[in-house]
Write an enzyme that holds these catalytic residues in place. Structure first.
Site, PDB file in Angstrom:
ATOM      1  N   ASP A 157       8.679  94.016 190.141  1.00 48.02           N
ATOM      2  CA  ASP A 157      10.061  93.547 190.263  1.00 48.02           C
ATOM      3  C   ASP A 157      11.073  94.440 189.527  1.00 48.02           C
ATOM      4  OD1 ASP A 157      12.064  91.765 191.083  1.00 48.02           O
ATOM      5  OD2 ASP A 157      11.908  90.589 189.249  1.00 48.02           O
TER       6      ASP A 157
ATOM      7  N   CYS B 286      10.307  71.090 207.724  1.00 47.26           N
ATOM      8  CA  CYS B 286      10.662  70.671 206.364  1.00 47.26           C
ATOM      9  C   CYS B 286      11.944  71.357 205.891  1.00 47.26           C
ATOM     10  CB  CYS B 286       9.514  71.003 205.410  1.00 47.26           C
ATOM     11  SG  CYS B 286       9.839  70.547 203.687  1.00 47.26           S
TER      12      CYS B 286
ATOM     13  N   CYS C 138      13.463  72.266 200.344  1.00 51.41           N
ATOM     14  CA  CYS C 138      14.050  73.278 199.451  1.00 51.41           C
ATOM     15  C   CYS C 138      15.542  73.449 199.708  1.00 51.41           C
ATOM     16  CB  CYS C 138      13.319  74.608 199.594  1.00 51.41           C
ATOM     17  SG  CYS C 138      13.389  75.366 201.239  1.00 51.41           S
TER      18      CYS C 138
ATOM     19  N   CYS D  23      18.999  72.250 196.856  1.00 52.82           N
ATOM     20  CA  CYS D  23      19.878  73.211 196.188  1.00 52.82           C
ATOM     21  C   CYS D  23      21.183  72.547 195.756  1.00 52.82           C
ATOM     22  CB  CYS D  23      20.178  74.391 197.113  1.00 52.82           C
ATOM     23  SG  CYS D  23      21.269  75.617 196.350  1.00 52.82           S
TER      24      CYS D  23
ATOM     25  N   CYS E 178      17.202  78.448 187.829  1.00 52.71           N
ATOM     26  CA  CYS E 178      17.174  77.155 188.520  1.00 52.71           C
ATOM     27  C   CYS E 178      15.877  77.093 189.314  1.00 52.71           C
ATOM     28  CB  CYS E 178      18.381  77.024 189.450  1.00 52.71           C
ATOM     29  SG  CYS E 178      18.417  75.496 190.419  1.00 52.71           S
TER      30      CYS E 178
END
Length: 369
Positions: free
Chosen positions: A133, A190, A193, A197, A240
């Protein structure tokens, strides 16, 4: 018949603590580069200018390293030992993203990758490079191609074995190693998610507007926040997890086995009253070896002030008032906002003293709002 190098690599990866090890062909064409280009052209990357400047190299692994043939993609589980979402209701405490409650994963994983890469290079006589990353390499599409998981509607990687809670590390090599089968997408209809938020940061499934994402705002964004997001952050002070934690696939998630990735007690629901008093030295001491340390004390205190302003806790009025004279203008501006939320009376009293002498435009605008 020559031994399959994947057997050796997987065995050593497991011994080094990786939960999964998969292989992908680097040279195959993919659509990830076009999706990234669209993301940047839509300005969804916000202040992350490096995404624009590295766009060409980032668009395909061979754009960064022409000689790479195979990606060895490794995952390391960092799952929490409990559902973290109830912590969002603890208004007097701060919420730090699960991934940042232990040691910095970059350091933990990179050290293991270097060991494994050295052994692979020696065994196969090929070049190797490691990534965690920190380079222009799109690791999530590579992981999807390797079969480790798939990018869900929140754009993060999901796994049928690990759920949401795992880090990705990658070794690129000039060795040609047989690829694993790519994963398919299992999100179906689904929307958990997307609906979770708090700032509605997803314009559509599989699309993220980072400018609205609380992880971006608390970590990457350096200035005074747009007002619309300040109350939305609740008590989140670093990152978050809402979209990750909401995913039903987490029923398969595992608790972190690597000790250095397990949560430190001091970073689980820390008291806002204590955090507001941190100077630079105390901040560095509290977050030693933590990824939180990289955003610096001032940006962190700005985040804590948002949480304080949302807390409705009168005990935080005094420490917030103490930050009205902080050397950093962003901290001062956010302290003004937080004080106004906690005590309009104290705000008006302080305004009479502070506004006439305040020269920073961003701070003055908060007093005058």
């Amino acid at each position: 018949m020559a031994a399959d190098p994947r057997d050796f690599i997987r065995k050593r990866a497991a011994e080094l603590g990786f939960s999964v090890c998969r292989f992908a062909d680097v040279r195959d064409p993919w659509l990830a580069g076009e999706r990234l280009k669209s993301f940047v052209e839509s300005d969804y990357h916000g202040e992350m200018a490096w995404m624009e400047t590295t766009l060409e190299r980032r668009s395909h692994p061979n754009g960064m390293w022409e000689g790479a043939e195979t990606a060895i993609v490794l995952g390391m589980n960092y799952g929490p030992d409990h559902d973290p979402r109830p912590e969002l209701d603890e208004a007097a405490n701060g919420y730090i993203s699960v991934y940042a409650r232990g040691d910095d994963y970059h350091e933990v994983i990179k050290g293991r990758l270097k060991i494994l890469a050295g052994q692979i290079g020696a065994r196969l006589g090929e070049e190797v490079k490691v990534f965690v990353d920190t380079a222009p390499l799109m690791e999530k599409p590579l992981a999807e191609r390797s079969g480790m998981g798939w990018q869900g509607k929140h754009t993060n990687l999901l796994s049928r074995e690990l759920g949401s809670w795992f880090f990705i590390g990658t070794i690129l090599t000039t060795a040609k190693i047989e690829a694993d089968k790519a994963e398919v997408q299992y999100c179906g209809s689904c929307r958990a998610c997307l609906d979770a938020c708090p700032t509605k940061a997803f314009p559509a499934p599989f699309q993220l507007d980072a400018r609205r994402c609380l992880s971006y705002l608390t970590i990457e964004y350096g200035g005074v926040w747009p007002r619309e997001f300040r109350s939305m952050t609740g008590n989140r002070i670093y990152g978050c997890d809402d979209c990750l934690a909401a995913c039903p696939w987490n029923k398969f998630a595992q608790t972190a086995q690597e000790t250095r990735l397990q949560a430190r007690e001091a970073l689980v629901s820390p008291k806002l009253a204590d955090l507001l008093l941190l100077d630079d030295a105390a901040f560095r001491a509290l977050f030693t070896k933590s990824p939180v340390k990289r955003i610096g004390r001032n940006r962190f205190i700005r985040n804590v002030l948002h949480a304080a302003g949302n807390s409705n806790d009168a005990d935080l009025i005094a420490p917030v008032e103490g930050l009205l004279d902080d050397p950093d203008a962003v901290v001062r501006a956010t302290a003004v906002w937080a004080l106004k939320q906690l005590s309009p009376q104290n705000f008006e009293t302080a305004k009479k003293e502070k506004l006439p002498t305040e020269s920073e435009a961003s701070v003055r605008s908060e007093w005058e709002a």
